[in-house]
Write an enzyme that holds these catalytic residues in place. Structure first.
Site, PDB file in Angstrom:
ATOM      1  N   MET A  95      -5.997  -6.413  -5.861  1.00 22.65           N
ATOM      2  CA  MET A  95      -5.736  -7.459  -6.848  1.00 22.65           C
ATOM      3  C   MET A  95      -6.974  -8.309  -7.142  1.00 22.65           C
ATOM      4  SD  MET A  95      -2.655  -6.777  -7.518  1.00 22.65           S
ATOM      5  CE  MET A  95      -2.012  -8.192  -8.397  1.00 22.65           C
ATOM      6  N   ARG A  96      -8.081  -7.650  -7.393  1.00 20.31           N
ATOM      7  CA  ARG A  96      -9.336  -8.375  -7.597  1.00 20.31           C
ATOM      8  C   ARG A  96     -10.194  -7.559  -8.568  1.00 20.31           C
ATOM      9  NH1 ARG A  96     -11.109 -12.496  -4.680  1.00 20.31           N
ATOM     10  NH2 ARG A  96      -9.227 -12.426  -3.451  1.00 20.31           N
ATOM     11  N   LEU A  97     -10.860  -8.246  -9.470  1.00 18.67           N
ATOM     12  CA  LEU A  97     -11.751  -7.526 -10.383  1.00 18.67           C
ATOM     13  C   LEU A  97     -12.959  -7.010  -9.612  1.00 18.67           C
ATOM     14  CD1 LEU A  97     -12.049  -9.590 -13.702  1.00 18.67           C
ATOM     15  CD2 LEU A  97     -11.119  -7.287 -13.417  1.00 18.67           C
ATOM     16  N   GLY A 154       0.783  -1.227   0.000  1.00 19.83           N
ATOM     17  CA  GLY A 154       0.000   0.000   0.000  1.00 19.83           C
ATOM     18  C   GLY A 154       0.814   1.277   0.000  1.00 19.83           C
ATOM     19  N   ASN A 181       0.994   3.360  -2.481  1.00 19.11           N
ATOM     20  CA  ASN A 181       0.113   4.391  -3.060  1.00 19.11           C
ATOM     21  C   ASN A 181      -0.942   4.831  -2.050  1.00 19.11           C
ATOM     22  OD1 ASN A 181       0.642   4.895  -6.112  1.00 19.11           O
ATOM     23  ND2 ASN A 181       0.941   2.696  -5.838  1.00 19.11           N
ATOM     24  N   ASN A 190      -8.445   3.457 -10.748  1.00 19.84           N
ATOM     25  CA  ASN A 190      -7.334   2.546 -10.458  1.00 19.84           C
ATOM     26  C   ASN A 190      -6.050   3.132 -11.022  1.00 19.84           C
ATOM     27  OD1 ASN A 190      -6.084   0.002  -9.749  1.00 19.84           O
ATOM     28  ND2 ASN A 190      -6.116  -0.522 -11.933  1.00 19.84           N
ATOM     29  N   HIS A 237      -2.449   1.664 -12.722  1.00 15.19           N
ATOM     30  CA  HIS A 237      -1.867   0.426 -13.266  1.00 15.19           C
ATOM     31  C   HIS A 237      -0.446   0.737 -13.758  1.00 15.19           C
ATOM     32  CE1 HIS A 237      -1.818  -3.516 -15.167  1.00 15.19           C
ATOM     33  NE2 HIS A 237      -1.225  -2.931 -16.197  1.00 15.19           N
TER      34      HIS A 237
END
Ligand code: GRF
Length: 192
Positions: A89-91, A11, A13, A106, A108
């Site tokens: 880390m999950r849709l 974490g 960010n 998000n 990336h």
């Protein structure tokens, strides 16, 4: 506006976002940090900063809908306006997407649409890309496919390995992501 951060890992960010919110430079408050990993470092970091942190283990629920319903109840309890994903880390499924239309973003670690999905840094190195980067984007039902808000290039150096490139990408993210959140606060609060 009231924000929730979603994080699965260390974490870094999340930490920068929390620091800027607390310094008054984000233009929003962080109400809660949510993780899908009970041991995520992000949970302890948030708590240390005085931010409420909650972990929801997807395995403890019958399916994704039930998991997201529990998360949503928590978000509503905290009157959260928007979701900021930072290494989650999950849709995101239909339950949260429907509850927060155009209010989930998000970061990336690639110049999307290049290298979506897991280990974007490894993908860039394997492809001998001359540039990697950061993309801040809206979340939709796909994997790293939502509309792009901002991008920044990060040069791949000849001596780069996974760690050095990751560190430079994260340094870029730590500036770009809070700046995007800050700008969106003005846009979003107008349309609330
Ligand atoms: C970041 O590089 C972000 O782009 C990706 O996951 C990483 C999370 O890093 N989605 P951290 O946990 O914020 O350090």
């Amino acid at each position: 506006m009231k924000l929730a951060i979603f994080a699965s890992g260390q974490g870094s960010n999340a930490q920068v976002l929390i620091e800027q919110a607390q310094a008054g430079t984000l233009g929003a408050t962080i109400e809660i940090l949510i993780s899908d990993q009970l041991q995520a470092g992000a949970l302890a970091n948030a708590q240390q900063a005085g931010i409420e942190a909650r972990a929801f283990s997807p395995k403890a629920f019958a399916d994704k809908h039930a998991y997201e319903q529990a998360v949503l109840a928590c978000l509503r309890e905290h009157q959260v306006d928007a979701l900021i994903l930072a290494g989650y880390m999950r849709l995101i499924g239909p339950t949260l997407l429907a509850a927060y239309p155009e209010r989930i973003i998000n970061t990336h670690p690639s110049l999307l649409p290049a290298f979506p999905g897991k280990d974007a840094v490894g993908q860039a190195l394997a492809a001998h890309a001359t540039h990697a980067g950061v993309t801040v984007h809206y979340i939709d039902a796909g994997m790293d496919t939502g509309p792009i808000i901002a991008q920044q290039r990060v040069k791949v150096m000849p001596h780069d390995d996974h760690d050095t490139l990751t560190a430079r990408i994260k340094a870029a993210e730590h500036a770009l992501y809070p700046a995007c959140v800050h700008d969106l606060m003005t846009v979003w609060s107008r349309s609330q």
